[in-house]
Design a protein around this motif. Structure first.
Motif, PDB file in Angstrom:
ATOM      1  N   UNK A 102       0.840  -1.191   0.000  1.00 45.99           N
ATOM      2  CA  UNK A 102       0.000   0.000   0.000  1.00 45.99           C
ATOM      3  C   UNK A 102       0.876   1.242   0.000  1.00 45.99           C
ATOM      4  N   UNK A 103       0.550   2.198  -0.889  1.00 47.56           N
ATOM      5  CA  UNK A 103       1.339   3.430  -0.910  1.00 47.56           C
ATOM      6  C   UNK A 103       0.432   4.654  -0.766  1.00 47.56           C
ATOM      7  N   UNK A 104       0.997   5.680  -0.152  1.00 45.71           N
ATOM      8  CA  UNK A 104       0.319   6.974  -0.119  1.00 45.71           C
ATOM      9  C   UNK A 104       1.082   7.897  -1.064  1.00 45.71           C
ATOM     10  N   UNK A 105       0.333   8.770  -1.724  1.00 44.67           N
ATOM     11  CA  UNK A 105       0.952   9.638  -2.723  1.00 44.67           C
ATOM     12  C   UNK A 105       0.651  11.091  -2.420  1.00 44.67           C
ATOM     13  N   UNK A 182     -11.720  13.958   5.598  1.00 42.32           N
ATOM     14  CA  UNK A 182     -10.578  13.475   4.819  1.00 42.32           C
ATOM     15  C   UNK A 182      -9.366  13.302   5.727  1.00 42.32           C
ATOM     16  N   UNK A 183      -9.209  14.212   6.676  1.00 41.96           N
ATOM     17  CA  UNK A 183      -8.087  14.144   7.623  1.00 41.96           C
ATOM     18  C   UNK A 183      -8.113  12.815   8.376  1.00 41.96           C
ATOM     19  N   UNK A 184      -9.266  12.500   8.905  1.00 39.43           N
ATOM     20  CA  UNK A 184      -9.399  11.269   9.690  1.00 39.43           C
ATOM     21  C   UNK A 184      -9.159  10.032   8.812  1.00 39.43           C
ATOM     22  N   UNK A 185      -9.786  10.038   7.654  1.00 41.68           N
ATOM     23  CA  UNK A 185      -9.679   8.894   6.749  1.00 41.68           C
ATOM     24  C   UNK A 185      -8.236   8.691   6.285  1.00 41.68           C
ATOM     25  N   UNK A 186      -7.569   9.787   5.925  1.00 42.05           N
ATOM     26  CA  UNK A 186      -6.256   9.643   5.304  1.00 42.05           C
ATOM     27  C   UNK A 186      -5.133   9.372   6.289  1.00 42.05           C
ATOM     28  N   UNK A 187      -5.286   9.853   7.540  1.00 46.57           N
ATOM     29  CA  UNK A 187      -4.158   9.576   8.452  1.00 46.57           C
ATOM     30  C   UNK A 187      -4.046   8.086   8.759  1.00 46.57           C
ATOM     31  N   UNK A 188      -5.165   7.419   8.705  1.00 46.89           N
ATOM     32  CA  UNK A 188      -5.109   5.965   8.866  1.00 46.89           C
ATOM     33  C   UNK A 188      -4.325   5.340   7.701  1.00 46.89           C
ATOM     34  N   UNK A 189      -4.556   5.888   6.507  1.00 44.68           N
ATOM     35  CA  UNK A 189      -3.858   5.365   5.320  1.00 44.68           C
ATOM     36  C   UNK A 189      -2.350   5.623   5.417  1.00 44.68           C
ATOM     37  N   UNK A 190      -1.991   6.835   5.848  1.00 38.46           N
ATOM     38  CA  UNK A 190      -0.561   7.142   5.973  1.00 38.46           C
ATOM     39  C   UNK A 190       0.118   6.151   6.907  1.00 38.46           C
ATOM     40  N   UNK A 191      -0.557   5.915   8.057  1.00 37.86           N
ATOM     41  CA  UNK A 191       0.068   5.120   9.103  1.00 37.86           C
ATOM     42  C   UNK A 191       0.169   3.641   8.716  1.00 37.86           C
ATOM     43  N   UNK A 222       3.348  11.719   4.041  1.00 33.71           N
ATOM     44  CA  UNK A 222       3.559  10.524   3.218  1.00 33.71           C
ATOM     45  C   UNK A 222       4.913   9.898   3.526  1.00 33.71           C
ATOM     46  N   UNK A 223       5.810  10.705   4.067  1.00 34.68           N
ATOM     47  CA  UNK A 223       7.155  10.195   4.350  1.00 34.68           C
ATOM     48  C   UNK A 223       7.337   9.787   5.810  1.00 34.68           C
TER      49      UNK A 223
END
Lengths: 466, 205
Positions: A102-105, A182-191, A222-223
């Motif tokens: 899984x990658x975040x962009x 979006x903040x809540x949804x995406x921070x899970x993806x980053x982590x 993302x990093x």
């Protein structure tokens, strides 16, 4: 039939047109305001930036080599990709080697250009866009219509609908609520990702530092939690020295979004330091050519100075009227009208040969360009190229036969006279029924093709011989 | 590396078509300075003015930070071990707990993060964070509130000077000019997208 851009503009909803126009006009005004407030002579800065970039691309071989050496020395791994396919394979190889699922962009026009996301998804790697606008584009299966504001064409109601549809909360049109969700949804993806993929706004050949700017902080996020960082960067993004970045960062933020600096401006030249607990252990830079080295040898080489600020899109009357999707390509607006027919080699020309025609040559794009690219001159050069290569741009009925006639005086004269035959044809016996019905109720005016020519020729004073 | 060689070959072939190449212009770095942003009494005053203009919160007293955290109603945060001594007692008094180890599993629980800044740029109101000054990148990034503690000696006047003073050993340098923000939806400004929604800079005398 009008050309494709004109047709797109005709079909565009007034709401969208108004949104694009308003945003373009507003940002254009704010850009002028901040530049004039902060600098005595902003035009001198633009010219300087243009000269530095021109120098860099005129010596691209040595600067690229220097950047590669600096990055390698700092612990980054440097890759080169000739075209979109090679770049995609390269990214895939890195991800597979680290067993990343899984990658975040963060937002990157270069990865947009190589259509990276659908490719990675096809390979079974979940790819999540994290810039708010790009995230919305991704869930909508849409494409960005502006370099800096990817969803300039969307209304908040559409975003609210998408969020509801994708289980991101009940229908709510409040931009703040949408952003928090979006903040809540995406921070899970980053982590939970294994790698972060970014673009790169600049690369300093001197230090090897790649510069990444985002307002949202998504490139940083993302990093920070990920083991692997991959930056896909066009080979033309290089500047000679760190100190030159002052010229470009000052101009980029002011030109793009009327800020003194983009909120997060990051200078990265390798993996995290050993004392730092969070951050990538590997940094990969993929230098992308995809037609750039070809452009370098042609008459529009100055387009490689572009720093992707979007100011030319904001100011362009055609862009404001037609919106970015009208250009059919990854890059729209004045910059896209030059870049799209050139990038990607033979596949792009004649496919995008009509784009340079979508301009009144008013010159506004050149006046706002932070690197002083003579865009109108290039539009003319590309129009000429199209003409020379015999690209008949109105390629479909009924414009194609008209274009053929209109570009050949002999054929035109013959057709005008020959069509007189219509005056003697029994129209009521036309071979196609709908046409026959239509003609049955009407009397066509007498064809008088060629009369004007004759009149002009014989009129006293009009004919040089008379 | 077939692609590398092919790219260099194409670049060199193309450069033969150009007219020798433009020289690297010589320029005066002071021409790049936005002088109207530096009209205040001193470095800190200019920084505070420009940082405040982008919704940053410049502070000079520990008490200011404490009352700000109190007004935000927080109870739990991350703090760089090197700064714990300074904050622990005052925060404990008002019932705010700090921890000096960032636990990734609890990324959503940290309501604020306190880390050290490596510098700040007065001209633009920018806080500089580096890998060696930041005890944990995530501690400065995931909480809604980030408090950057800045030693006074680390104030820099201009963007150009900040670039010139890059430490070659630092692999990651981050300039943060205000809180994270977006204007993607209809151009409406929203602060606090992925990173902090509140960016504090505390000057440490």
């Amino acid at each position: 039939m009008p050309n494709p851009i004109e047709q797109y503009a005709r079909d565009l909803s007034e709401e969208t047109r108004e949104a694009v126009r308003k945003s373009g006009a507003l940002t254009t005004g704010q850009r002028v305001e901040i530049l004039q407030k902060d600098y005595e002579d902003p035009d001198a800065l633009r010219r300087l930036a243009g000269e530095i970039k021109q120098h860099t691309i005129d010596h691209l071989d040595s600067y690229l080599e220097q950047a590669e050496a600096s990055l390698t020395k700092a612990g980054a791994k440097v890759h080169f990709a000739s075209d979109a396919d090679s770049a995609r394979q390269c990214v895939l190889g890195i991800l597979q080697q680290s067993d990343v699922q899984r990658v975040v962009k963060s937002k990157s026009m270069a990865t947009e250009e190589i259509h990276l996301n659908p490719f990675l998804e096809k390979q079974g790697i979940e790819t999540v866009e994290t810039d708010l606008g790009e995230f919305i584009i991704q869930i909508d299966e849409d494409t960005p219509s502006h370099i800096v504001r990817p969803i300039i064409h969307k209304k908040r109601e559409e975003v609210a609908e998408s969020f509801e549809k994708h289980g991101l909360g009940d229908y709510n049109t409040d931009p703040e609520t949408i952003t928090r969700r979006a903040r809540v949804h995406l921070r899970e993806k980053y982590m939970q990702s294994g790698a972060g993929i970014t673009g790169g706004n600049f690369v300093s050949a001197e230090s090897g530092r790649i510069v990444l700017v985002t307002n949202e902080g998504n490139a940083r996020f993302s990093m920070a939690p990920n083991k692997v960082h991959i930056a896909v960067i066009g080979i033309e993004k290089i500047v000679p020295r760190d100190r030159d970045l002052a010229v470009f960062l000052n101009l980029l933020a002011r030109s793009a979004t009327a800020q003194q600096l983009t909120v997060y401006t990051q200078f990265i030249k390798g993996p995290r330091m050993p004392s730092q607990p969070s951050g990538p252990e590997e940094m990969h830079v993929v230098f992308l050519d995809n037609g750039r080295s070809q452009i370098l040898g042609e008459s529009c080489r100055e387009i490689l100075r572009c720093i992707r600020c979007g100011a030319c899109q904001n100011v362009c009357p055609v862009y404001r009227h037609a919106s970015g999707h009208a250009y059919r390509a990854v890059y729209g607006g004045p910059i896209g009208a030059v870049l799209s027919p050139l990038l990607g080699g033979k596949a792009s020309f004649p496919e995008y040969a009509d784009l340079p025609k979508a301009s009144s040559l008013c010159g506004a794009c050149r006046e706002v360009c932070p690197v002083d690219i003579p865009i109108p001159d290039m539009l003319l050069k590309l129009r000429h190229k199209g003409k020379k290569q015999g690209v008949s741009t109105p390629g479909s009925f009924p414009m194609a036969p008209f274009a053929t006639l209109a570009t050949s005086p002999t054929a035109w004269r013959t057709a005008m006279t020959a069509a007189r035959a219509m005056n003697y044809l029994p129209m009521k016996l036309a071979p196609i029924k709908p046409l026959r019905d239509w003609l049955g109720d009407r009397t066509l005016p007498k064809w008088r093709g060629g009369d004007f020519r004759r009149w002009l020729k014989t009129r006293k004073g009009n004919n040089a011989d008379a | 590396m077939p692609d590398r060689d092919a790219i260099f070959k194409r670049v060199r072939t193309s450069l033969l078509q150009s007219s020798g190449g433009a020289p690297l212009p010589d320029y005066d770095p002071s021409a790049l300075v936005a002088k109207p942003r530096l009209t205040g009494a001193g470095l800190w005053e200019n920084f505070a003015q420009n940082f405040g203009a982008v919704s940053g919160r410049p502070m000079t007293e520990l008490g200011e930070v404490v009352s700000f955290l109190k007004s935000e109603g927080v109870s739990y945060g991350y703090c760089d071990l090197a700064l714990c001594e300074r904050f622990e007692t005052v925060l404990d008094e008002i019932g705010i707990e700090i921890v000096s180890t960032y636990d990734r599993e609890r990324y959503d629980d940290y309501q604020f993060g306190i880390t050290r800044a490596a510098g700040a740029i007065a001209e633009t109101g920018t806080v500089i964070l580096t890998d060696s000054s930041t005890s944990d990148r995530l501690g400065a990034l995931t909480p809604w509130i980030h408090i950057a503690v800045l030693p006074e000696a680390c104030l820099i006047e201009t963007v150009g000077e900040a670039l010139a003073s890059f430490d070659p050993d630092e692999t990651t340098i981050i300039w943060a000019t205000g809180p994270s923000k977006t204007a993607d939806i209809e151009g409406i400004l929203i602060e606090g997208v992925h990173g902090p929604g509140e960016q504090v800079c505390l000057l440490m005398l």
